[in-house]
Design an enzyme around this catalytic site. Structure first.
Site, PDB file in Angstrom:
ATOM      1  N   CYS A  72      33.197  -3.222  47.219  1.00  0.00           N
ATOM      2  CA  CYS A  72      32.464  -3.295  48.485  1.00  0.00           C
ATOM      3  C   CYS A  72      33.104  -2.363  49.528  1.00  0.00           C
ATOM      4  O   CYS A  72      33.009  -1.158  49.416  1.00  0.00           O
ATOM      5  CB  CYS A  72      32.399  -4.741  48.960  1.00  0.00           C
ATOM      6  N   HIS A 113      30.217  -7.631  44.319  1.00  0.00           N
ATOM      7  CA  HIS A 113      31.448  -8.409  44.108  1.00  0.00           C
ATOM      8  C   HIS A 113      31.476  -8.979  42.688  1.00  0.00           C
ATOM      9  O   HIS A 113      30.962 -10.080  42.448  1.00  0.00           O
ATOM     10  CB  HIS A 113      31.543  -9.533  45.128  1.00  0.00           C
ATOM     11  N   GLU A 160      33.873 -10.311  41.225  1.00  0.00           N
ATOM     12  CA  GLU A 160      34.771 -11.470  41.150  1.00  0.00           C
ATOM     13  C   GLU A 160      34.067 -12.773  41.479  1.00  0.00           C
ATOM     14  O   GLU A 160      34.615 -13.864  41.263  1.00  0.00           O
ATOM     15  CB  GLU A 160      35.967 -11.271  42.098  1.00  0.00           C
TER      16      GLU A 160
END
Length: 223
Positions: A134, A220, A222
């Protein structure tokens, strides 16, 4: 064990993600559940051997998901350390990790006092692989000569569809059209020289350098 830097007692966890976050004012705690300031302990950690044998450095720009990155690496048996940009710069002068992850942030690269890349970061990827997530991707693109803009009238937040280049090793075993989590306002419109796109959404959602050592994703992974 991943290390997290800790907020002053007066700040809530939610406050960490706000754009007023000072990326270089935090101390460290060896317990990711701790959110109390411990400057003495931070000094001991930074001078001692507890930051040795680290495989991955996570540069934290204030993302609410940074600790998630550290936790996922820990679950994979990978030693990582989370440091704000200036302390990451100092650490990189004496240490060479296998990879560096640049976290997301609520900052814009054009914001006043917006955090920058650590000056000692090997942005060519000769020493280690770099992954920008990001804001981390935007920062790599911006400081490399790319163009960052805010084409949307409001921040993109929530599930998003992306099309990835499945021939690239970063997206091995990932469906070409896949759903990801997005949380950003700015986006990369033009890539730096010698970079190419490896994922698209409404714009460029992933990029790689010619040597595949400097990478970025707008979403993202994660989460």
């Amino acid at each position: 064990q991943a290390l997290a830097y800790a907020a002053p007692k007066s700040e809530s966890k939610k406050d960490r993600a706000l754009s007023s976050f000072d990326p270089n004012s935090w101390a460290f705690s060896p317990n990711v559940k701790e959110y109390t300031l411990d400057a003495k302990r931070a000094k001991e950690l930074f001078k001692g051997n507890e930051l040795k044998n680290i495989q991955i450095l996570i540069v934290d720009y204030g993302s609410q998901y940074t600790l998630v990155i550290g936790r996922m690496l820990r679950e994979l048996g990978i030693r990582s350390v989370i440091l704000p940009p200036l302390k990451a710069d100092i650490w990189l002068q004496k240490n060479t990790p296998k990879a560096v992850i640049l976290s997301g942030s609520n900052w814009s690269v054009y914001g006043e006092n917006a955090p920058k890349l650590p000056s000692s970061l090997d942005t060519k990827g000769d020493k280690y692989t770099i992954l920008g997530i990001c804001y981390g991707m935007q920062l790599l693109a911006y400081e490399g000569g790319g163009k960052i803009e805010r084409p949307l009238t409001q921040r993109e937040y929530g599930p998003s569809k992306v099309e990835v280049n499945t021939s690239h090793p970063l997206f091995k075993n990932v469906n070409q059209n896949t759903e990801v989590w997005a949380s950003h306002g700015d986006t990369v419109l033009e890539l730096p020289k010698n970079f190419s796109s490896i994922a698209t959404s409404e714009g460029i959602a992933g990029m790689t350098s010619e040597n595949n050592k400097v990478l970025g994703v707008q979403f993202h992974p994660e989460v």
